[in-house]
Design an enzyme around this catalytic site. Structure first.
Site, short mmCIF file in Angstrom:
data_model
loop_
_atom_site.label_atom_id
_atom_site.label_comp_id
_atom_site.label_asym_id
_atom_site.label_seq_id
_atom_site.Cartn_x
_atom_site.Cartn_y
_atom_site.Cartn_z
N TRP A 79 0.80 -1.21 0.00
CA TRP A 79 0.00 0.00 0.00
C TRP A 79 0.85 1.28 0.00
O TRP A 79 1.79 1.39 -0.76
CB TRP A 79 -0.97 -0.05 1.18
N GLU A 105 0.92 -0.35 21.77
CA GLU A 105 0.75 -1.79 21.94
C GLU A 105 1.11 -2.48 20.62
O GLU A 105 1.67 -1.84 19.73
CB GLU A 105 -0.68 -2.14 22.42
N GLU A 158 0.64 -1.05 17.05
CA GLU A 158 1.49 0.07 16.66
C GLU A 158 0.94 1.48 16.85
O GLU A 158 1.72 2.42 16.87
CB GLU A 158 1.91 -0.03 15.18
#
Length: 598
Positions: A231, A348, A351
């Site tokens: 992406w 966490e 990310e």
């Protein structure tokens, strides 16, 4: 039959190539990934849908080329990719075009930095052959197409080499000789390992080889997350100035790959990984950065406490008690204790959120208990680490399980809480193109199962069991699981790629993660449901593409434009297979389970 004689030379020089200044990587759903076992061949290839996609050189954080593909009358064909040898990373592509077909088999030369491709073509009419070669920014290339008359049949080899004369040397050696040595290297590697009874043989062997191939040859122990650029990470230079972050080393992914390799019998890989974590990645204060290049240079620098706990867990699995290791582990353990409001974490494991995460807390608790066990076996006092671990284990439910949430009148674990107050309707923005602030009590995540897998909570704990029910109701779809409620890390509704820096707000949708099926399977083994755990292994296997690469995300049973192959997914397949054979999760640290889960 006409001979195909072609050399593609890529000369690594300091001056950039003007025509390559805006080159971006090809789609991330790679059909194959290969390299020789030999360290003398620091080159890795990927295959896309029309031929060679990115080739990495001189290390796995550096894509040197974008694509190299056979053209027939100036046009590429559509490729079908498959392993050419089930026991090596040798791949074959069958290409078809207008009135022609070809087979191309790919290896790297174990003696030098070159990719070799053996080509056999037949056509219904005379056609002209050429090769299109596109380097990435920062490389210079000299490419010669095939100056041949039109042919109906051709067989020969082309080479992509790095360094003056390398491609020609590989071509002079010949494909057959290089391919034989290449295959033997992988055969010997697999012969030195064991294989579980529970796994599909072809996919299992491929998974182990893919994991081994993700280790950089110049930087032992540095294993990248994926040789792909999904992406916006491929085209948005503001977001990813260096074409990252998957071709980087993440301590979390490295830990999962290492525990899979321990299960497979390659403890040497895990030993090197631990050394890389502690010698190259660990910062002076003891924490490990979010990710690094293969040489240990930090790229993203947010603090994720589960990644700082990773070497504590891995060292326990390897029974590493030497002084250098223990001194480095102490720095990480002390960092866990001293971090502000610990076990609150700046991020966490997904990310993009700070807070109190049950998955992060599970890693921190288990890491401290494992480190304490190593200390005690060395005759040292570990009370302060155990006291912190015990306190966090007792408090994790109070920090992260809500009793006032919308999904159940019974308590269930949340993805995280921003404030350690799970019964408060604190709102936060999920990010990843989901612009809505959402009540933290309405966001759940399968990651809470880390509490069980790492031995911090029992599988039959009532809050665990209730959260399983809630998560299945909210996140399970098509037989797999989403990462968390309203995840936006994925394509748009019409299939366009994920991105952050859109000119206008654009909603994107996170798809389903096969690796979460592996984590569910490990939980189900502990819950006494082996049949369901075996089904999870089959579900992961069903997501493999024709080259036996496992993806990061799937939709409608197929990999999306997400990272493929994802090392973490292959690691989950390997580890769950061994866990099924053992009847228990092989990565679960017994010292933690004995303390909290008996």
């Amino acid at each position: 039959m006409k001979s195909l004689a072609l050399v593609v030379l890529l000369l690594v020089m300091s001056a950039p190539v003007a025509r390559a200044a805006e080159v971006v990587p090809l789609p991330a759903d790679k059909q194959a990934f290969g390299t020789a076992r030999s360290a003398a061949s620091p080159v890795w290839f990927t295959l896309g849908h029309q031929g060679l996609s990115e080739i990495f050189h001189p290390d796995l954080s550096t894509p040197a080329t974008r694509e190299t593909r056979l053209l027939v009358d100036g046009k590429p064909g559509r490729a079908y990719t498959e392993p050419a040898d089930d026991r090596s990373l040798t791949f074959r592509q069958k290409l078809r075009g207008d009135g022609w077909q070809a087979e191309i088999t790919y290896v790297t030369d174990p003696q030098r930095a070159a990719v070799l491709a053996d080509v056999a073509l037949t056509a219904q009419r005379p056609v002209r052959l050429s090769v299109e070669h596109v380097p990435m920014k920062g490389s210079s290339s000299v490419a010669s197409s095939l100056p041949t008359e039109p042919v109906r049949r051709a067989h020969g080899t082309f080479a992509v080499g790095f360094g003056e004369g390398v491609a020609q040397a590989a071509l002079d050696r010949g494909f057959r000789s290089a391919a034989r040595e290449y295959a033997q290297g992988w055969h010997s590697y697999l012969d030195g390992l064991k294989r579980p009874k529970s796994a599909d043989r072809r996919l299992y062997d491929m998974s182990v080889m893919v994991l081994a191939a993700t280790e950089d040859k110049a930087h032992p122990g540095a294993s990248i997350a994926s040789p792909s650029f999904p992406w916006a990470f491929g085209f948005d230079r503001e977001l990813a100035p260096e074409l990252g972050p998957y071709a980087l080393v993440w301590p979390r992914d490295l830990y999962h790959v290492s525990t899979a390799m321990i299960a497979a019998g390659d403890r040497g890989f895990a030993q090197r990984a631990l050394d890389f974590m502690l010698r190259e990645q660990q910062e002076p204060d003891g924490h490990l950065p979010q990710n690094t290049r293969v040489d240990g240079t930090p790229v993203w620098t947010k603090v994720q406490l589960d990644q700082t706990a990773a070497p504590l867990l891995l060292a326990w699995h390897l029974d590493r008690q030497d002084k250098s290791t223990m001194d480095a582990l102490r720095r990480s353990a002390d960092y866990l204790l001293s971090y502000p409001n610990s076990p609150f974490s700046e991020q966490e494991r997904w990310e993009n959120q700070d807070g109190y995460s049950p998955a992060t807390i599970a890693s921190a608790v288990a890491g401290l208990v494992c480190y304490a066990d190593l200390l005690r076996r060395n005759g040292e006092n570990a009370d302060r680490y155990l006291a912190a671990a015990d306190a966090w284990q007792r408090q994790v439910e109070g920090w992260t399980a809500t009793r006032t949430g919308p999904y159940s009148p019974k308590p269930y674990y949340l993805r995280l809480t921003k404030d350690g107050r799970p019964d408060q309707g604190t709102k936060y923005n999920l990010g990843d193109n989901n612009p809505t602030d959402i009540d933290q009590r309405a966001v759940v995540d399968p990651s809470f199962l880390e509490l069980v897998r790492l031995g911090v909570k029992r599988a039959d704990d009532p809050v665990i069991r209730n959260t399983v029910t809630v998560v299945d109701q909210q996140l399970k779809e098509q037989g797999y699981w989403h990462r968390f409620t309203q995840d936006g890390y994925g394509e748009t509704a019409d299939g366009r790629p994920w991105g952050i820096n859109w000119p206008t707000p654009t909603r994107t949708y996170g798809r389903l993660w096969p690796l979460l099926s592996g984590e569910r399977g490990e939980y189900e083994l502990l819950a006494g449901d082996r049949a369901s755990a075996a089904q999870r292994l089959r579900e992961i296997a069903a997501t493999a593409n024709t080259g036996l690469m496992l993806p990061e995300q799937v939709w409608n049973g197929r990999g999306t434009g997400s990272a493929t192959p994802l090392a973490w997914t292959h690691a989950q397949y390997v580890r769950l297979a061994w866990s099924l054979d053992a009847g228990r999760p092989v990565e679960r640290p017994a010292v933690v389970a004995d303390r909290y889960s008996r």
